[in-house]
Design a protein around this motif. Structure first.
Motif, PDB file in Angstrom:
ATOM      1  N   GLU A   1       2.366   7.264  -7.900  1.00 37.67           N
ATOM      2  CA  GLU A   1       1.185   6.406  -7.791  1.00 37.67           C
ATOM      3  C   GLU A   1       0.819   6.261  -6.322  1.00 37.67           C
TER       4      GLU A   1
ATOM      5  N   ARG B   1      -5.671   5.172  -5.075  1.00 39.72           N
ATOM      6  CA  ARG B   1      -5.508   4.339  -6.248  1.00 39.72           C
ATOM      7  C   ARG B   1      -5.452   5.160  -7.530  1.00 39.72           C
TER       8      ARG B   1
ATOM      9  N   ARG C   1      -1.008   4.205  -3.931  1.00 41.12           N
ATOM     10  CA  ARG C   1      -1.593   2.866  -3.858  1.00 41.12           C
ATOM     11  C   ARG C   1      -2.351   2.628  -2.559  1.00 41.12           C
TER      12      ARG C   1
ATOM     13  N   ASN D   1       0.811  -1.212   0.000  1.00 36.33           N
ATOM     14  CA  ASN D   1       0.000   0.000   0.000  1.00 36.33           C
ATOM     15  C   ASN D   1       0.843   1.260   0.000  1.00 36.33           C
TER      16      ASN D   1
ATOM     17  N   GLN E   1      -2.903   8.092 -10.053  1.00 36.65           N
ATOM     18  CA  GLN E   1      -1.561   8.526 -10.420  1.00 36.65           C
ATOM     19  C   GLN E   1      -1.563  10.003 -10.722  1.00 36.65           C
TER      20      GLN E   1
END
Length: 756
Positions: A160, A206, A162, A129, A208
Motif C-alpha cells: 500500500e 494512495r 500511502r 505516509n 495498492q
C-alpha cells in the motif's frame, strides 16, 4: 468498517490490520450506534484461536457491555492489546464479536475478522505516509504454510502506497538462496513507457498493488520450519526498513533404501564378510547404528561393523562393511557339512525416526575341522591327564610352611618415640595355623584366619598376603629402653592333605637386639667458692658439664639441713643456632665457656638465699634429646650461711640511756628499746620475752625492780648474747608532820552587878 444490514452500526478505529512490535501496546477503539427502535444491551468481546492465545497469554477474552438507548450512540470503548516482549514476528488472526442476544437475537452476533501483525524489531517505525505491506496467506510460528518440494507455494505481497507520490517497490529475501524462490512484479499502468522488463511494482499515490513471491525449494532441502525475512524496498524512501517473516514448513520424508550384499559366506578360520549399502532418499539427516540379532538359540559369533554408526545426509549414500566371526573355537564341527549360523541385521535410528525397509535374513557356514586336529586332541587329552595327576600329587604333598625372613628394626640407642619392630615373611602360608612369638621371655600366640594373624582378643596384626607369601611388617613390640633382648618366632601348620595331615612346627628363628643408653649431658664437677657465707651475700657456684651440645636446661636447687627443700634457685636454658653452635642463657654470658676437651665450664654463677643455716645445693642437667634421664650432682659438703650480726640499737628509760637512775615514787617510768637482727630472742628481765622493737610503761613504787635488763640471744647459737641494764633507785615520798590544833583558853567573865 460498518455493518449495513443490522440495527447496530459499528465503527472500528483503526480499520484493517494492526501493526506492532514486541513490547508495544495496540489500542483498538469501538463505537456502537443503536439504529433500532428499542434500547439494547450490547456485548463486545474477542474470539481467537490457539495461536492468538499463545501470543497474548489470554485465558478469558476482554469484554465490555454497553446499554444504548434507541437512536443513540455509545461512548467510545478502548481495548488494549499488549504484545509480549518475546513475541515472535508473524500475522495473527482474531475476531471482534458484537452481540445483543436479548434485544436483537436475529441480527447478532456480528463478527469482524481482524489481524495483528507483529513486526520485526529491526524494522523502522512506520509513519502515517510510509508504505506498508502484508502477506497473504498469513502465517506465524504456530501456523506455518506447508511447502512441498514438488509443489510451489505462491504468496501474495500486498503493498500500500500511502504517500502522495508515485513510488516503485521491490522485495528481497536474503535468508534463502536464489534457487528457492521467484519474484513476479505485475504491471499496474504506472510504469514508464518503453520498459521491456518489470523489476518493481509501480504504484500511484494512495493505491495498492500485489507482488507474487513463489517458493520452490530444491529437492535436497531438509525438512523443518523455515522463516525467511521479506523486506520491502521503497524507491522514494531507500532508508526505510520494512520487514516481515513468512513461516513455512517442509514436511518430513523418511525414505531410506537399504541393500545387503554377501561377500564371503563359507569360512573356516576367517570371518564371513558382507556389505551394507544405504541411501537416504528422504529430507532429514539420519543418524544410524547397526547391530546383529541371532536367529538361532545361541549367538555363536562375534561381529563388527566398520563403521558401526553413520550420519547420512539427504540424497547421500554410504557403505558399511560387516564381518562375522564364529565362536567359540570348540563349537566348530569335527565332521559333516559344517555348522550353519543364522542371523538378522538390524538398523537403529538414534532419533527413533521410522525405518520402512526390512533387511533380509542371512546365514553362513562354519566348515568342519581338518583331520590333523584329531591328533592334536589326543595330545591335549594326554597333557590334561598328566596335569590332573600332578595336581593330585601336589594336593597330597603340599609345600611346607617356611619362615622365609625374620628381622628386626630397632634403634641403636633408647628412644621413647622409637621402639623395636619385627617383620617376617611366611612362605606357603595357606596351611598355617598359628604363630608363637616370644619377646623377652613373654610368649604370645597368634592364630591364622582369613589371610591374617589375630590374637585371642581378635586384634589383627599388620599382615598382608602377597602371592605365596604372608608378609607381616612393623609389628610393634613396645621395647624402647636400654638392654639386651631376645625375640623368637615359630610357626605351626598342617602338613599333608586334608585327611592325611599332621600338626608340624617350623624351626624357631631367634634375633638378638641390644639397645644402648642414650648419651646425655653429664655434670662432672659442682662446687661453691667457699664453705661459709653471710646472709644477704651472693653464693658463687661453679660447674663443669661434658657433652654440652646435648644440654637443654640447668636447674639449681637447695635443701636445708633438716631435708626441707628451698625450691629452685636458678634456671638456665641453652639452645643451638643453625650451624650447631651453642647459645648460652643470657644470665650466663661471659661466665661460661667451652674448654678444649669440649666441656662447658661455668664459674662464679651468683645465686641468693634469704635464709640462714646449713644447706646443700644440687645441679640438674636436662637433655635435649628426649631422654628420660638427667644428670644430677650435689655439693660435696653442706654450706653454712650465717645470719647478719644483731645489735641493740637503743634502750632508754624515760628517754635516757643513763644506766643508774633515781625515780621518784609515784612517777611513771617508760622503757623503750629497739633491736636489729634475725633469728634472735629479745627478753626484758624480769618481765619476759618482748618484740625487737617496743616500749613499756611502769609505775614507780616499792615493787619496781631495782634492775631492769634487756637481753638479746641468737636462736642458732652462732653469736654472743648482748644485754643492757638500768639500776633504779626509788626515792620515797616524805610525809609532812601536822601539828596539833591550837585551842584558845575560854575568857573569864567577871559579873557586874547593878547598883541600886
Amino acid at each position: 468498517m460498518q455493518a449495513q444490514t443490522s440495527p447496530l452500526q459499528i465503527i472500528i478505529n483503526p480499520t484493517g490490520m494492526q501493526f506492532g512490535m514486541p513490547g508495544d501496546t495496540i489500542e483498538l477503539y469501538v463505537v456502537v450506534i443503536n439504529q433500532g427502535n428499542q434500547s439494547a444491551v450490547v456485548d463486545l468481546y474477542f474470539s481467537f484461536d490457539d495461536q492468538f492465545t499463545n501470543l497474548m497469554g489470554w485465558s478469558v477474552s476482554p469484554q465490555e457491555s454497553l446499554a444504548i438507548a434507541p437512536q443513540q450512540t455509545s461512548d467510545e470503548v478502548k481495548f488494549q492489546l499488549h504484545i509480549p516482549h518475546d513475541a515472535l514476528p508473524g500475522t495473527y488472526d482474531y475476531t471482534l464479536v458484537v452481540d445483543a442476544p436479548q434485544h436483537y437475537p436475529q441480527d447478532t452476533p456480528i463478527n469482524f475478522p481482524m489481524q495483528l501483525k507483529v513486526q520485526i524489531k529491526e524494522q523502522t517505525v512506520i509513519r502515517i505516509n510510509d508504505p506498508t505491506f502484508s502477506l497473504k496467506p498469513s502465517s506465524n510460528t504456530n501456523k506455518p504454510l506447508i511447502l512441498n518440494p514438488s509443489q510451489p507455494l505462491q504468496i501474495g505481497v500486498i503493498v500500500e502506497n500511502r504517500s502522495n507520490l508515485v513510488d516503485r517497490f521491490r522485495i528481497t529475501c536474503l535468508d534463502l538462496d536464489e534457487d528457492w524462490f521467484t519474484i513476479n512484479y505485475p504491471t499496474t499502468g504506472a510504469e514508464g513507457t518503453g520498459l521491456s522488463e518489470v523489476t518493481a511494482l509501480s504504484l500511484n499515490p494512495r493505491s495498492q498493488g500485489q507482488i507474487f513471491l513463489t517458493f520452490h525449494p530444491p529437492g535436497d532441502s531438509l525438512a523443518g520450519i523455515y522463516s525467511p525475512t521479506i523486506r520491502l524496498h521503497s524507491e522514494n524512501s531507500p532508508d526505510l526498513v520494512l520487514l516481515d517473516l513468512v513461516y513455512t514448513q517442509i514436511p518430513t520424508i523418511y525414505r531410506l533404501d537399504v541393500q545387503l550384499q554377501t561377500i564371503l559366506a563359507q569360512v573356516s578360520r576367517s570371518p564371513a564378510k558382507y556389505e551394507l549399502s544405504l541411501t537416504n532418499q528422504g529430507n532429514v539427516v539420519r543418524e544410524l547404528k547397526f547391530a546383529l540379532e541371532s536367529r538361532d538359540e545361541e549367538a555363536l559369533y562375534n561381529y563388527k561393523f566398520e563403521p558401526s554408526e553413520i550420519r547420512l545426509l539427504p540424497n547421500k549414500n554410504y557403505t558399511s562393511n560387516l564381518t562375522v566371526k564364529p565362536r567359540p573355537w570348540w563349537r566348530r564341527p569335527w565332521s559333516g557339512g559344517g555348522l550353519v549360523i543364522n542371523f538378522q541385521a538390524q538398523i537403529q535410528d538414534k532419533n527413533n525416526l521410522p525405518l520402512n525397509n526390512t533387511l533380509p535374513q542371512l546365514s553362513f557356514i562354519w566348515k568342519p575341522r581338518p583331520w590333523w586336529q584329531f591328533l592334536l586332541l589326543i595330545l591335549v587329552c594326554l597333557g590334561l591327564f598328566g596335569g590332573i595327576s600332578f595336581i593330585i600329587w601336589r594336593l597330597l604333598n603340599p609345600d611346607p610352611v617356611i619362615l622365609e625372613e625374620f628381622f628386626t628394626s630397632s634403634p641403636k640407642t633408647e628412644d621413647k618415640h622409637n621402639e623395636v619392630k619385627l617383620s617376617w615373611k611366611i612362605r606357603n602360608y595357606q596351611n598355617l595355623q598359628s604363630v608363637l612369638l616370644t619377646i623377652a621371655g613373654n610368649q604370645t600366640k597368634y592364630y591364622f584366619s582369613k589371610d591374617t594373624l589375630k590374637d585371642t582378643q581378635g586384634n589383627k596384626l599388620p599382615c598382608q598376603p602377597e602371592k605365596e607369601y604372608l608378609s607381616c611388617d612393623n609389628f610393634s613390640t613396645g621395647v624402647k629402653k636400654k638392654g639386651k633382648y631376645s625375640f623368637e618366632l615359630q610357626a605351626s601348620y598342617r602338613k599333608g592333605a586334608l585327611f592325611f595331615s599332621q600338626d608340624t612346627k617350623t624351626a624357631p628363628q631367634i634375633k638378638q637386639v641390644e639397645i644402648s643408653e642414650k648419651e646425655i649431658a653429664e655434670v662432672s664437677e659442682f662446687k661453691t667458692d667457699r664453705p661459709q657465707y653471710t646472709k644477704g651475700n651472693n653464693i658463687n657456684l661453679s660447674w663443669k658439664i661434658s657433652r654440652p651440645l646435648l644440654l637443654k636446661e640447668i636447674q639449681i636447687t637447695g635443701k636445708a639441713e633438716d631435708g626441707t627443700s628451698v625450691g629452685i634457685l636458678g634456671v638456665y636454658r641453652f639452645n643451638q643456632d643453625n650451624q650447631g653452635n651453642m647459645i648460652f642463657d643470657s644470665k650466663l654470658q661471659n661466665l661460661c665457656a667451652k674448654t678444649e676437651n669440649q666441656q662447658l665450664e661455668c664459674r662464679n654463677i651468683p645465686i641468693s638465699l634469704l635464709k640462714a643455716g646449713r644447706f646443700t645445693f644440687e645441679i640438674k642437667a636436662l637433655p635435649n634429646n628426649d631422654s628420660d634421664r638427667s644428670s644430677l650432682k650435689k655439693t660435696e659438703s653442706a654450706i653454712e650461711i650465717l645470719p647478719k650480726p644483731f645489735r641493740i640499737v637503743s634502750f632508754t628509760l624515760n628517754s635516757s640511756e643513763q644506766p643508774n637512775q633515781e625515780l621518784k615514787e609515784g612517777a611513771t617510768a617508760i622503757l623503750s628499746w629497739r633491736v636489729e637482727g634475725e633469728d634472735i630472742q629479745v627478753k626484758l628481765d624480769p618481765f619476759g620475752n618482748v618484740p625487737a622493737v617496743g616500749s613499756k610503761s611502769l609505775e614507780v613504787n616499792s615493787a619496781l625492780p631495782s634492775q631492769i635488763k634487756l637481753q638479746v640471744n641468737d636462736k642458732l647459737g652462732k653469736q654472743q648474747p648482748q644485754e643492757k641494764a638500768f639500776a633504779i633507785a626509788v626515792i620515797k615520798k616524805v610525809e609532812p608532820t601536822v601539828p596539833p590544833p591550837f585551842i584558845l583558853p575560854a575568857p573569864q567573865t567577871t559579873p557586874v552587878f547593878p547598883s541600886f
